[in-house]
Motif scaffolding. Structure first.
Motif, PDB file in Angstrom:
ATOM      1  N   ARG A 120       0.997  -1.237   0.077  1.00 30.82           N
ATOM      2  CA  ARG A 120       0.024   0.106  -0.020  1.00 30.82           C
ATOM      3  C   ARG A 120       1.003   1.321  -0.013  1.00 30.82           C
ATOM      4  N   ILE A 121       2.137   1.313  -0.449  1.00 35.04           N
ATOM      5  CA  ILE A 121       2.981   2.172  -0.665  1.00 35.04           C
ATOM      6  C   ILE A 121       2.530   3.367  -1.608  1.00 35.04           C
ATOM      7  N   GLU A 122       2.834   4.518  -1.208  1.00 37.72           N
ATOM      8  CA  GLU A 122       2.372   5.803  -2.038  1.00 37.72           C
ATOM      9  C   GLU A 122       3.498   6.371  -2.654  1.00 37.72           C
ATOM     10  N   VAL A 123       4.532   6.633  -1.861  1.00 34.98           N
ATOM     11  CA  VAL A 123       5.946   7.264  -2.107  1.00 34.98           C
ATOM     12  C   VAL A 123       6.993   6.522  -2.027  1.00 34.98           C
ATOM     13  N   LEU A 124       7.944   6.642  -3.069  1.00 38.79           N
ATOM     14  CA  LEU A 124       9.195   6.048  -3.149  1.00 38.79           C
ATOM     15  C   LEU A 124      10.199   6.957  -2.498  1.00 38.79           C
ATOM     16  N   GLU A 125      10.671   6.256  -1.288  1.00 46.07           N
ATOM     17  CA  GLU A 125      11.570   7.116  -0.502  1.00 46.07           C
ATOM     18  C   GLU A 125      12.395   6.310   0.396  1.00 46.07           C
ATOM     19  N   ASN A 126      13.303   7.128   1.039  1.00 49.06           N
ATOM     20  CA  ASN A 126      14.255   6.227   2.240  1.00 49.06           C
ATOM     21  C   ASN A 126      15.076   5.261   1.804  1.00 49.06           C
ATOM     22  N   MET A 127      15.512   5.084   0.325  1.00 48.25           N
ATOM     23  CA  MET A 127      15.977   3.959  -0.077  1.00 48.25           C
ATOM     24  C   MET A 127      17.443   4.424  -0.471  1.00 48.25           C
ATOM     25  N   ASP A 128      18.078   5.321  -0.334  1.00 48.78           N
ATOM     26  CA  ASP A 128      19.015   6.362  -0.626  1.00 48.78           C
ATOM     27  C   ASP A 128      20.397   5.336  -0.487  1.00 48.78           C
ATOM     28  N   SER A 129      20.346   4.424   0.752  1.00 49.11           N
ATOM     29  CA  SER A 129      21.390   3.742   0.943  1.00 49.11           C
ATOM     30  C   SER A 129      21.474   2.468   0.096  1.00 49.11           C
ATOM     31  N   LEU A 130      20.757   2.124  -0.805  1.00 49.98           N
ATOM     32  CA  LEU A 130      20.792   0.931  -1.437  1.00 49.98           C
ATOM     33  C   LEU A 130      21.505   1.242  -2.820  1.00 49.98           C
ATOM     34  N   GLN A 142       0.285   2.194  -4.677  1.00 47.56           N
ATOM     35  CA  GLN A 142      -0.490   3.377  -4.892  1.00 47.56           C
ATOM     36  C   GLN A 142       0.590   4.554  -5.170  1.00 47.56           C
ATOM     37  N   VAL A 143       1.485   4.351  -5.694  1.00 48.63           N
ATOM     38  CA  VAL A 143       2.423   5.317  -6.457  1.00 48.63           C
ATOM     39  C   VAL A 143       1.830   6.158  -7.349  1.00 48.63           C
ATOM     40  N   GLY A 144       1.510   7.413  -7.044  1.00 45.82           N
ATOM     41  CA  GLY A 144       0.668   8.276  -8.200  1.00 45.82           C
ATOM     42  C   GLY A 144       1.210   9.198  -8.829  1.00 45.82           C
ATOM     43  N   ASP A 145       2.438   9.671  -8.465  1.00 44.19           N
ATOM     44  CA  ASP A 145       3.005  11.051  -9.305  1.00 44.19           C
ATOM     45  C   ASP A 145       4.282  10.551  -9.857  1.00 44.19           C
ATOM     46  N   GLU A 146       4.807  11.495 -10.711  1.00 41.51           N
ATOM     47  CA  GLU A 146       6.195  11.116 -11.249  1.00 41.51           C
ATOM     48  C   GLU A 146       7.454  11.564 -10.351  1.00 41.51           C
ATOM     49  N   ASN A 147       7.092  12.400  -9.215  1.00 39.61           N
ATOM     50  CA  ASN A 147       8.195  12.513  -8.138  1.00 39.61           C
ATOM     51  C   ASN A 147       8.940  11.282  -7.789  1.00 39.61           C
ATOM     52  N   SER A 148       8.014   9.976  -7.554  1.00 41.65           N
ATOM     53  CA  SER A 148       8.738   8.744  -7.222  1.00 41.65           C
ATOM     54  C   SER A 148       9.522   8.169  -8.507  1.00 41.65           C
ATOM     55  N   LEU A 152      14.059   7.452  -8.519  1.00 42.54           N
ATOM     56  CA  LEU A 152      14.652   6.403  -9.038  1.00 42.54           C
ATOM     57  C   LEU A 152      15.931   6.704  -9.776  1.00 42.54           C
ATOM     58  N   ARG A 153      16.205   7.915 -10.218  1.00 44.72           N
ATOM     59  CA  ARG A 153      17.197   8.209 -11.097  1.00 44.72           C
ATOM     60  C   ARG A 153      18.587   8.112 -10.359  1.00 44.72           C
ATOM     61  N   ARG A 154      18.403   8.418  -8.917  1.00 49.41           N
ATOM     62  CA  ARG A 154      19.728   8.050  -8.152  1.00 49.41           C
ATOM     63  C   ARG A 154      20.195   6.736  -8.261  1.00 49.41           C
ATOM     64  N   PHE A 155      19.468   5.833  -8.795  1.00 50.84           N
ATOM     65  CA  PHE A 155      20.037   4.347  -8.482  1.00 50.84           C
ATOM     66  C   PHE A 155      20.555   3.969  -9.910  1.00 50.84           C
ATOM     67  N   ASP A 156      22.131   4.098  -9.874  1.00 52.79           N
ATOM     68  CA  ASP A 156      22.873   3.891 -11.236  1.00 52.79           C
ATOM     69  C   ASP A 156      22.762   2.583 -11.854  1.00 52.79           C
ATOM     70  N   ASN A 157      22.651   1.483 -10.622  1.00 55.83           N
ATOM     71  CA  ASN A 157      22.829   0.200 -11.042  1.00 55.83           C
ATOM     72  C   ASN A 157      21.444  -0.568 -11.294  1.00 55.83           C
ATOM     73  N   LEU A 158      20.268   0.365 -11.377  1.00 57.67           N
ATOM     74  CA  LEU A 158      19.189  -0.186 -11.421  1.00 57.67           C
ATOM     75  C   LEU A 158      18.953  -0.637 -12.937  1.00 57.67           C
ATOM     76  N   ARG A 159      18.442  -1.798 -13.161  1.00 54.57           N
ATOM     77  CA  ARG A 159      18.155  -2.449 -14.411  1.00 54.57           C
ATOM     78  C   ARG A 159      16.762  -2.689 -14.818  1.00 54.57           C
ATOM     79  N   THR A 160      16.372  -3.524 -13.710  1.00 53.45           N
ATOM     80  CA  THR A 160      14.746  -4.007 -13.922  1.00 53.45           C
ATOM     81  C   THR A 160      13.916  -3.425 -12.805  1.00 53.45           C
ATOM     82  N   LEU A 161      12.714  -2.830 -13.546  1.00 50.63           N
ATOM     83  CA  LEU A 161      11.894  -1.941 -12.688  1.00 50.63           C
ATOM     84  C   LEU A 161      10.598  -2.547 -13.088  1.00 50.63           C
TER      85      LEU A 161
END
Length: 516
Positions: A120-130, A142-148, A152-161
């Motif tokens: 039931r998550i609405e905002v992507l946050e608190n993941m900076d250390s990953l 429940q992610v609803g806007d482009e802010n989230s 995700l732009r800060r995760f350089d190694n993210l390949r699958t979403l």
């Protein structure tokens, strides 16, 4: 829609549940590091499944310090917690729960695969250390806007979403916006992103992206400045000279000294204050630079110590492997003479083999004893050298603090002389308009001004004493803690682990012949 097991009484992760889960892994052959006949050791578990158990709260996971994979999907968990000690975790599945907020992941710096699907998550946050995050599933939330998405732009190694099933994913420009803003992602919602659509999407949002890149660069510069400052402070703190690179101690002596702030208004005190501050900070700067140089020497000594320890361990491991390899050759030669399929091992060969095992064990134990003695000598030498360094640091700093006290004493005597002379001039009516009312009260008589000088002097000396005590207490505790860890944690655990390994090897080899 409620799931069938939601009607079952909610659970917390109890010790009995953990034991059952590990025993299940044993039965499935998934936890090979824990042989079935051995005593349960939570720290050796690397994979743990706690799915479909109606778990409400995440507890007691601190026992699993070497866990790399944790599966807790299909429960009723509402909050991410209790993961602080799982520093080696690389794979975490919390899908199909009731989580409303991303939190509690700060210590999971090795995490590469995270699933929060169907929560039931609405905002992507608190993941900076990953920083190593490679696969992220956040679909059916429940992610609803482009802010989230921008987050995700800060995760350089993210390949699958995976984002499907969120309100934002139902918007018309969802796909175009996402692939243009996340150039590092190769698979979106389990489909490979073609380069042609991405190029078109990037052109569509070109102006927005340029503005976003500029803002991100500015933010990175700010973060780097803060990080550099924090790193510098840690360096100074590890050298036990933090807040000595500027005039913090001098300023602190006068900051809360109400009497002293009045005394330095006395005529003729300006030049005295300038000289006092210059000489004071000259000594502090010398202490600061000396502290940093001493830290470099200590760091070099520590580095040399661990190099020596590592080399000794590696050589010991090489010799032990040679002994075991020689035994394997002997064993093969010995059993080659026997008709194992028809008659098994003869009593004479079994006796010889048993004696050989005893000899093998004695050789490996002797090798371990030699290493223990060698490491003990190395540790004693290291402890002596480091102790001398700390002693040299303490003696030098103590001498500097003595100079500061002498300087404070000289300053106080000078202020007293100025104040006494000022009292006489006030009594003669020569300085009627020189001071504010509250300051003029100090110069009503000699006793009042002498008490004020004494109070100010004691305040300054207390500040100096506190800084000295803190410095010496911390470096003493640092030395004690380091050596205790080396003796009790590092060497004791290593020796105990090696003895267990030798015993298990001998037991395995003995059980092998019993089977034959």
């Amino acid at each position: 829609m409620a799931r069938l097991y939601d009607a079952i009484e909610p659970e917390v992760i109890s010790m009995s549940m953990l034991q059952y889960a590990i025993e299940s892994l044993r039965a499935d052959g998934e936890s090979l590091v824990i042989p079935k006949d051995d005593k349960l050791n939570y720290s050796e578990v690397v994979v743990l499944r706690l799915d479909f158990r109606n778990i409400l709260r995440m507890e007691n996971l601190w026992l699993f310090t070497n866990l790399t994979k944790l599966q807790m999907d299909n429960n009723i968990i509402e909050r991410i917690e209790g993961l602080e000690t799982l520093h080696k975790l690389t794979w975490l599945d919390l899908s199909f729960n009731n989580i409303t907020r991303i939190e509690g992941l700060d210590s999971l710096t090795e995490l590469t695969d995270l699933s929060l699907y169907n929560n039931r998550i609405e905002v992507l946050e608190n993941m900076d250390s990953l920083k190593k995050l490679n696969v992220f599933s956040i679909g059916n939330n429940q992610v609803g806007d482009e802010n989230s998405i921008r987050y995700l732009r800060r995760f350089d190694n993210l390949r699958t979403l995976c984002l499907r099933g969120n309100p934002f994913a139902s918007k018309q420009d969802y796909y175009v916006y996402t692939i243009s803003h996340l150039p590092q992602v190769h698979f979106l919602d389990y489909k490979l992103i073609d380069e042609a659509p991405r190029e078109e999407a990037t052109k569509k949002y070109e102006i927005q992206l340029q503005q976003l890149i500029t803002l991100e660069e500015q933010e990175r510069e700010k973060e780097k400045a803060v990080e550099d400052q924090s790193k510098q402070h840690r360096l100074y703190k590890d050298a036990f000279v933090e807040n000595m690179d500027q005039n913090q101690l001098f300023s602190g002596m006068f900051k809360d000294d109400t009497e002293g702030q009045k005394l330095i208004l006395v005529p003729g005190s300006d030049e005295l204050m300038i000289q006092f501050e210059q000489k004071f900070n000259t000594i502090i700067t010398s202490m600061f630079e000396f502290g940093l140089k001493e830290k470099e020497l200590r760091d070099r000594e520590i580095e040399d110590f661990w190099i020596c320890v590592t080399e000794a361990k590696n050589e010991n491991t090489r010799l032990a492997a040679t002994i075991v390899d020689e035994f394997k050759i002997y064993r093969s030669t010995l059993f080659a003479k026997e008709d194992l399929e028809q008659q098994g091992v003869s009593p004479a060969v079994a006796t010889e083999y048993d004696e050989a095992l005893t000899t093998l064990r004695n050789k490996l134990m002797a090798l371990e004893i030699t290493l223990v003695d060698q490491l003990e000598d190395t540790i004693q030498t290291f402890e002596r050298n480091l102790g001398e360094m700390v002693s040299n640091f303490t003696e030098s700093m103590r001498a500097n603090f003595s100079q500061i006290r002498e300087l404070q004493a000289y300053f106080n005597d000078s202020i007293v002389n100025l104040c006494v002379a000022t009292v006489e001039r006030v009594m003669k009516g020569e300085l009627e308009d020189e001071f504010p009312d509250d300051t003029r009260e100090l110069f009503a008589d000699k006793d009042t001004i002498m008490n004020a000088c004494q109070t100010s002097d004691e305040f300054h000396r207390t500040k100096i004493d506190q800084r000295e005590d803190e410095m010496f207490s911390r470096i003493s505790n640092w030395l004690t803690t380091m050596m205790d860890n080396i003796h009790d944690e590092e060497e004791y655990k290593r020796n105990r682990k090696r003895i267990i390994e030798i015993s298990r090897l001998i037991d395995y080899l003995r059980a092998d012949i019993e089977d034959m």
